[in-house]
Design a protein around this motif. Structure first.
Motif, PDB file in Angstrom:
ATOM      1  N   GLY A  50      39.293  44.511  38.696  1.00  0.00           N
ATOM      2  CA  GLY A  50      40.302  44.792  37.678  1.00  0.00           C
ATOM      3  C   GLY A  50      41.697  44.356  38.065  1.00  0.00           C
ATOM      4  N   THR A  51      41.859  43.854  39.306  1.00  0.00           N
ATOM      5  CA  THR A  51      43.193  43.425  39.743  1.00  0.00           C
ATOM      6  C   THR A  51      43.547  42.112  39.057  1.00  0.00           C
ATOM      7  OG1 THR A  51      42.864  44.471  41.880  1.00  0.00           O
ATOM      8  CG2 THR A  51      44.610  42.823  41.714  1.00  0.00           C
ATOM      9  N   ALA A  52      44.729  42.043  38.511  1.00  0.00           N
ATOM     10  CA  ALA A  52      45.192  40.824  37.845  1.00  0.00           C
ATOM     11  C   ALA A  52      45.707  39.854  38.890  1.00  0.00           C
ATOM     12  CB  ALA A  52      46.281  41.143  36.830  1.00  0.00           C
ATOM     13  N   LEU A  53      45.313  38.581  38.776  1.00  0.00           N
ATOM     14  CA  LEU A  53      45.688  37.546  39.726  1.00  0.00           C
ATOM     15  C   LEU A  53      46.308  36.372  38.995  1.00  0.00           C
ATOM     16  CD1 LEU A  53      42.509  37.511  42.001  1.00  0.00           C
ATOM     17  CD2 LEU A  53      44.652  38.753  42.393  1.00  0.00           C
ATOM     18  N   SER A  54      47.078  35.597  39.733  1.00  0.00           N
ATOM     19  CA  SER A  54      47.643  34.352  39.213  1.00  0.00           C
ATOM     20  C   SER A  54      47.187  33.233  40.125  1.00  0.00           C
ATOM     21  CB  SER A  54      49.167  34.414  39.144  1.00  0.00           C
ATOM     22  OG  SER A  54      49.687  33.148  38.818  1.00  0.00           O
ATOM     23  N   ILE A  55      46.505  32.207  39.551  1.00  0.00           N
ATOM     24  CA  ILE A  55      45.964  31.109  40.343  1.00  0.00           C
ATOM     25  C   ILE A  55      46.720  29.855  39.950  1.00  0.00           C
ATOM     26  CG2 ILE A  55      43.902  29.785  40.942  1.00  0.00           C
ATOM     27  CD1 ILE A  55      42.230  32.191  40.093  1.00  0.00           C
ATOM     28  N   GLU A  56      47.320  29.227  40.964  1.00  0.00           N
ATOM     29  CA  GLU A  56      48.103  28.019  40.737  1.00  0.00           C
ATOM     30  C   GLU A  56      47.330  26.822  41.271  1.00  0.00           C
ATOM     31  OE1 GLU A  56      52.462  26.082  41.836  1.00  0.00           O
ATOM     32  OE2 GLU A  56      51.958  28.133  42.443  1.00  0.00           O
ATOM     33  N   PHE A  57      47.088  25.820  40.353  1.00  0.00           N
ATOM     34  CA  PHE A  57      46.405  24.578  40.729  1.00  0.00           C
ATOM     35  C   PHE A  57      47.447  23.485  40.931  1.00  0.00           C
ATOM     36  CE2 PHE A  57      43.468  27.185  38.317  1.00  0.00           C
ATOM     37  CZ  PHE A  57      42.347  27.215  39.128  1.00  0.00           C
ATOM     38  N   GLY A  58      46.938  22.304  41.114  1.00  0.00           N
ATOM     39  CA  GLY A  58      47.846  21.206  41.359  1.00  0.00           C
ATOM     40  C   GLY A  58      48.660  20.827  40.154  1.00  0.00           C
ATOM     41  N   ASP A  59      48.121  21.070  38.915  1.00  0.00           N
ATOM     42  CA  ASP A  59      48.848  20.659  37.716  1.00  0.00           C
ATOM     43  C   ASP A  59      49.475  21.824  36.983  1.00  0.00           C
ATOM     44  OD1 ASP A  59      46.453  21.774  37.159  1.00  0.00           O
ATOM     45  OD2 ASP A  59      45.822  20.295  35.660  1.00  0.00           O
ATOM     46  N   GLU A  60      48.824  23.040  36.985  1.00  0.00           N
ATOM     47  CA  GLU A  60      49.381  24.183  36.277  1.00  0.00           C
ATOM     48  C   GLU A  60      48.786  25.464  36.822  1.00  0.00           C
ATOM     49  OE1 GLU A  60      46.255  23.788  32.513  1.00  0.00           O
ATOM     50  OE2 GLU A  60      48.406  23.696  32.186  1.00  0.00           O
ATOM     51  N   SER A  61      49.202  26.659  36.267  1.00  0.00           N
ATOM     52  CA  SER A  61      48.747  27.976  36.722  1.00  0.00           C
ATOM     53  C   SER A  61      47.902  28.642  35.638  1.00  0.00           C
ATOM     54  CB  SER A  61      49.946  28.876  37.049  1.00  0.00           C
ATOM     55  OG  SER A  61      50.720  28.312  38.076  1.00  0.00           O
ATOM     56  N   ARG A  62      46.964  29.519  36.074  1.00  0.00           N
ATOM     57  CA  ARG A  62      46.121  30.276  35.166  1.00  0.00           C
ATOM     58  C   ARG A  62      46.091  31.736  35.637  1.00  0.00           C
ATOM     59  NH1 ARG A  62      46.592  26.651  32.333  1.00  0.00           N
ATOM     60  NH2 ARG A  62      45.021  25.273  31.377  1.00  0.00           N
ATOM     61  N   LEU A  63      45.886  32.659  34.616  1.00  0.00           N
ATOM     62  CA  LEU A  63      45.758  34.080  34.912  1.00  0.00           C
ATOM     63  C   LEU A  63      44.288  34.424  35.030  1.00  0.00           C
ATOM     64  CD1 LEU A  63      48.424  35.592  32.470  1.00  0.00           C
ATOM     65  CD2 LEU A  63      48.651  35.092  34.905  1.00  0.00           C
ATOM     66  N   ALA A  64      43.927  35.345  35.906  1.00  0.00           N
ATOM     67  CA  ALA A  64      42.542  35.758  36.115  1.00  0.00           C
ATOM     68  C   ALA A  64      42.508  37.227  36.459  1.00  0.00           C
ATOM     69  CB  ALA A  64      41.895  34.911  37.231  1.00  0.00           C
ATOM     70  N   ALA A  65      41.298  37.825  36.372  1.00  0.00           N
ATOM     71  CA  ALA A  65      41.111  39.232  36.720  1.00  0.00           C
ATOM     72  C   ALA A  65      39.876  39.330  37.601  1.00  0.00           C
ATOM     73  CB  ALA A  65      40.919  40.083  35.472  1.00  0.00           C
ATOM     74  N   VAL A  66      39.887  40.233  38.539  1.00  0.00           N
ATOM     75  CA  VAL A  66      38.777  40.429  39.472  1.00  0.00           C
ATOM     76  C   VAL A  66      37.723  41.313  38.807  1.00  0.00           C
ATOM     77  CG1 VAL A  66      38.126  41.316  41.736  1.00  0.00           C
ATOM     78  CG2 VAL A  66      40.341  40.196  41.433  1.00  0.00           C
ATOM     79  N   VAL A  67      36.448  40.876  38.813  1.00  0.00           N
ATOM     80  CA  VAL A  67      35.343  41.658  38.248  1.00  0.00           C
ATOM     81  C   VAL A  67      34.449  42.117  39.381  1.00  0.00           C
ATOM     82  CG1 VAL A  67      35.437  40.412  36.068  1.00  0.00           C
ATOM     83  CG2 VAL A  67      33.994  39.561  37.900  1.00  0.00           C
ATOM     84  N   ALA A  68      33.529  43.015  39.102  1.00  0.00           N
ATOM     85  CA  ALA A  68      32.632  43.538  40.131  1.00  0.00           C
ATOM     86  C   ALA A  68      31.685  42.447  40.602  1.00  0.00           C
ATOM     87  CB  ALA A  68      31.839  44.725  39.595  1.00  0.00           C
ATOM     88  N   GLY A  69      31.511  42.295  41.880  1.00  0.00           N
ATOM     89  CA  GLY A  69      30.611  41.270  42.413  1.00  0.00           C
ATOM     90  C   GLY A  69      29.174  41.763  42.473  1.00  0.00           C
ATOM     91  N   GLY A  70      28.223  40.925  42.857  1.00  0.00           N
ATOM     92  CA  GLY A  70      26.793  41.295  42.982  1.00  0.00           C
ATOM     93  C   GLY A  70      25.904  40.352  42.194  1.00  0.00           C
ATOM     94  N   GLU A  71      24.600  40.582  42.221  1.00  0.00           N
ATOM     95  CA  GLU A  71      23.632  39.741  41.518  1.00  0.00           C
ATOM     96  C   GLU A  71      23.661  40.015  40.024  1.00  0.00           C
ATOM     97  OE1 GLU A  71      19.886  40.463  43.258  1.00  0.00           O
ATOM     98  OE2 GLU A  71      20.434  39.694  45.239  1.00  0.00           O
ATOM     99  N   GLY A  72      23.331  39.047  39.267  1.00  0.00           N
ATOM    100  CA  GLY A  72      23.301  39.192  37.811  1.00  0.00           C
ATOM    101  C   GLY A  72      24.592  38.805  37.192  1.00  0.00           C
ATOM    102  N   GLU A  73      24.691  39.155  35.902  1.00  0.00           N
ATOM    103  CA  GLU A  73      25.865  38.783  35.125  1.00  0.00           C
ATOM    104  C   GLU A  73      27.010  39.713  35.471  1.00  0.00           C
ATOM    105  OE1 GLU A  73      25.823  36.216  33.244  1.00  0.00           O
ATOM    106  OE2 GLU A  73      27.813  36.359  32.351  1.00  0.00           O
ATOM    107  N   PRO A  74      28.154  39.170  35.872  1.00  0.00           N
ATOM    108  CA  PRO A  74      29.283  40.074  36.144  1.00  0.00           C
ATOM    109  C   PRO A  74      29.845  40.677  34.872  1.00  0.00           C
ATOM    110  CG  PRO A  74      29.963  37.777  36.341  1.00  0.00           C
ATOM    111  CD  PRO A  74      28.488  37.747  36.112  1.00  0.00           C
ATOM    112  N   GLU A  75      30.259  41.899  35.000  1.00  0.00           N
ATOM    113  CA  GLU A  75      30.810  42.609  33.854  1.00  0.00           C
ATOM    114  C   GLU A  75      32.247  42.981  34.118  1.00  0.00           C
ATOM    115  OE1 GLU A  75      28.411  45.951  33.082  1.00  0.00           O
ATOM    116  OE2 GLU A  75      26.599  44.822  32.573  1.00  0.00           O
ATOM    117  N   VAL A  76      32.983  42.943  33.002  1.00  0.00           N
ATOM    118  CA  VAL A  76      34.374  43.370  33.076  1.00  0.00           C
ATOM    119  C   VAL A  76      34.458  44.812  32.630  1.00  0.00           C
ATOM    120  CG1 VAL A  76      36.702  42.979  32.216  1.00  0.00           C
ATOM    121  CG2 VAL A  76      35.164  41.044  32.605  1.00  0.00           C
TER     122      VAL A  76
END
Length: 522
Positions: free
Chosen positions: A474-500
């Motif tokens: 649930g932590t909000a993150l900011s990811i900066e690439f070589g051309d621009e930045s994007r916002l992302a959120a951390v979801v629960a890890g593990g096998e299967g489909e991750p859920e928010v």
């Protein structure tokens, strides 16, 4: 405790006053024996000190008026017996003793104080032998510092009258008691302050005298004020304090110590009868010697006279020379007169009117010639100055000034062109240096790393994350690439489909604008 308590209330001043009255009524006057500790002498003249033993300390004060009357002055480490009253000082909630009398605790304490004071004054050089002065052989006036009513002054006056009567001045002082030291010191200074030739004759010798007594009786002559006055005296001083076995500090500072006051009188003046007998004997010896000397010189004179030739023989040769000179004098005078007459006739011939007229004519011609040369020289000098002025005027003509201004303007134009070219070259060099720094900045920028496929992850506060430790779903993150930045959120890890998690949405991180490149300053 309840507010309705029946315990009486007192003010701070009432409590302090009650304690003060209790202390003073309970103790009154007391005598306390102890060792002097801390001693303080502020500018007010009071003395603050501590009385102590091996277990306790008692604060004490000596008021200014009492301090000036003490028999001994308080010194640290001295064991004393203090007499006074116990009281309190409400201003600091403390009790103290007001001392009215102070005395040493036995002869041992006085001797210890005396030895300590002796070492101190000796270290200052007051007892040095080289400071002592010889006594006058025959003083005309003697000053005596002693009590005017004791037997000492009578013994001194009687002994001086018997030996050699002269003028004696007495400075009356107390030789025992609280004011003894001050009065003796004032007496020594007073005699030294007398001006020579004044209405009161200045003594040639001083005697400080007192009869015998105990250590306590003689203590005034051990005080520093007396010792310093004796050492500073310009008049030679004899100390005659006590009997032969007694000694005080003034004996060490004086120029001479007498065993008794009578002995001081005997040292001060010789016996007049002995002096007269000695003078008579010397007179007889002088007269006899002179008579023998005259007789001897008379015999020698007679012997020398007998060896001399007679006056007639001594004057024979000079008389002959005088006769010869007399005979040569008359012809010499005639020859000199003839020579002077010839010279006079020659000079008279030169002083005829024709000779004077010829000399005057030659002088006039010489003067005319000199005047002509002077006029020609003046004309030539004027012509030279005129030519110099004309040359200067030609150099300062408008045409010449215009040429010099034109030449200066051309030089100024040349310098201006050189300055413009140099300034342009300096600007180009600075621009090249700045371009190199810009390229170096681009090559070291982290954006070049992002351009090669890497990304920079920042947390909600915009701080870079170097590890996944501590990052929760649930932590909000900011990811900066070589051309621009994007916002992302951390979801629960593990096998299967991750859920928010539905209950929490990622907060968009504050987007950081890309850093602007450093442009050129020109």
């Amino acid at each position: 405790m309840s507010d309705t308590s029946n315990i009486a209330e007192f003010s701070v001043s009432e409590i302090s006053g009650a304690i003060k009255r209790t202390m003073e009524e309970t103790f009154g006057y007391v005598r306390v024996r102890g060792e002097l500790g801390r001693i303080s002498r502020p500018g007010s003249g009071h003395v603050y000190l501590d009385l102590k033993d091996d277990r306790s300390v008692l604060a004490a004060v000596i008021w200014k008026g009492t301090a000036s009357r003490l028999k001994i002055q308080p010194e640290q480490g001295l064991e004393v017996i203090a007499t006074g009253k116990i009281t309190t000082f409400p201003g600091q909630s403390k009790y103290q003793m007001v001392i009215e009398a102070l005395e040493p605790a036995g002869v041992g304490a006085l001797m210890a104080l005396l030895e300590e004071r002796k070492r101190k004054l000796a270290a200052e050089g007051l007892f040095a032998t080289e400071r002592k002065r010889p006594l006058p052989r025959l003083p005309r006036v003697i000053g005596v510092v002693t009590s005017p009513t004791g037997a000492v002054i009578r013994d001194i006056l009687h002994r001086i009258s018997d030996r050699f009567p002269l003028h004696v001045l007495v400075w009356p002082v107390r030789v025992q008691g609280e004011t003894c030291a001050t009065e003796v010191a004032n007496g020594i200074r007073g005699f030294n302050a007398l001006a020579p030739g004044g209405p009161i004759p200045r003594p040639d010798l001083l005697i400080v005298a007192r009869g015998g007594g105990s250590l306590e009786d003689l203590w005034g002559f051990n005080e520093e004020v007396v010792v310093r006055a004796a050492a500073a005296s310009d008049i030679p001083l004899i100390s005659a304090v006590g009997h032969e076995t007694d000694w005080t500090l003034i004996d060490l500072a004086a120029d001479l110590r007498a065993p008794t006051p009578t002995g001081a009188a005997e040292i001060a003046v010789p016996v007049k009868a002995e002096l007269l007998a000695s003078v008579d004997d010397l007179t007889r010896r002088l007269t006899s010697g002179l008579l023998r000397l005259v007789a001897s010189r008379r015999t020698e004179l007679r012997a020398a006279g007998a060896a001399l030739p007679s006056p007639r023989d001594l004057l024979a040769l000079p008389r002959q020379r005088l006769d010869t000179a007399g005979e040569r004098l008359r012809p010499a005078l005639r020859a000199t007169l003839r020579d002077r007459q010839g010279r006079l006739l020659t000079a008279a011939a030169k002083l005829s009117p024709q000779t004077l007229a010829r000399t005057l004519r030659h002088a006039r011609e010489s003067l005319v010639a000199i005047g002509g040369r002077k006029a020609r020289a003046l004309h030539v000098g004027v012509e030279r100055r005129r030519q110099s002025f004309d040359a200067t005027a030609r150099r300062l003509s408008p045409e010449r000034l215009g040429d010099r201004i034109t030449l200066s303007r051309e030089r100024l134009d040349g310098l201006s062109g050189r300055f413009d070219r140099a300034f342009g070259e300096r600007i180009k060099a600075e621009r090249r240096q700045l371009g190199g720094l810009e390229k170096l900045l681009d090559s070291l920028s982290y954006r070049n790393v992002l351009a090669r496929g890497y990304a920079l992850v920042r947390d909600e506060a915009g701080q870079p994350l170097r590890s996944a430790t501590g990052v929760t779903p649930g932590t909000a993150l900011s990811i900066e690439f070589g051309d621009e930045s994007r916002l992302a959120a951390v979801v629960a890890g593990g096998e299967g489909e991750p859920e928010v998690p539905p209950q929490r949405k990622a907060r968009p991180a504050k987007e950081r604008p890309p850093a602007a490149k450093q442009g050129s300053l020109f």
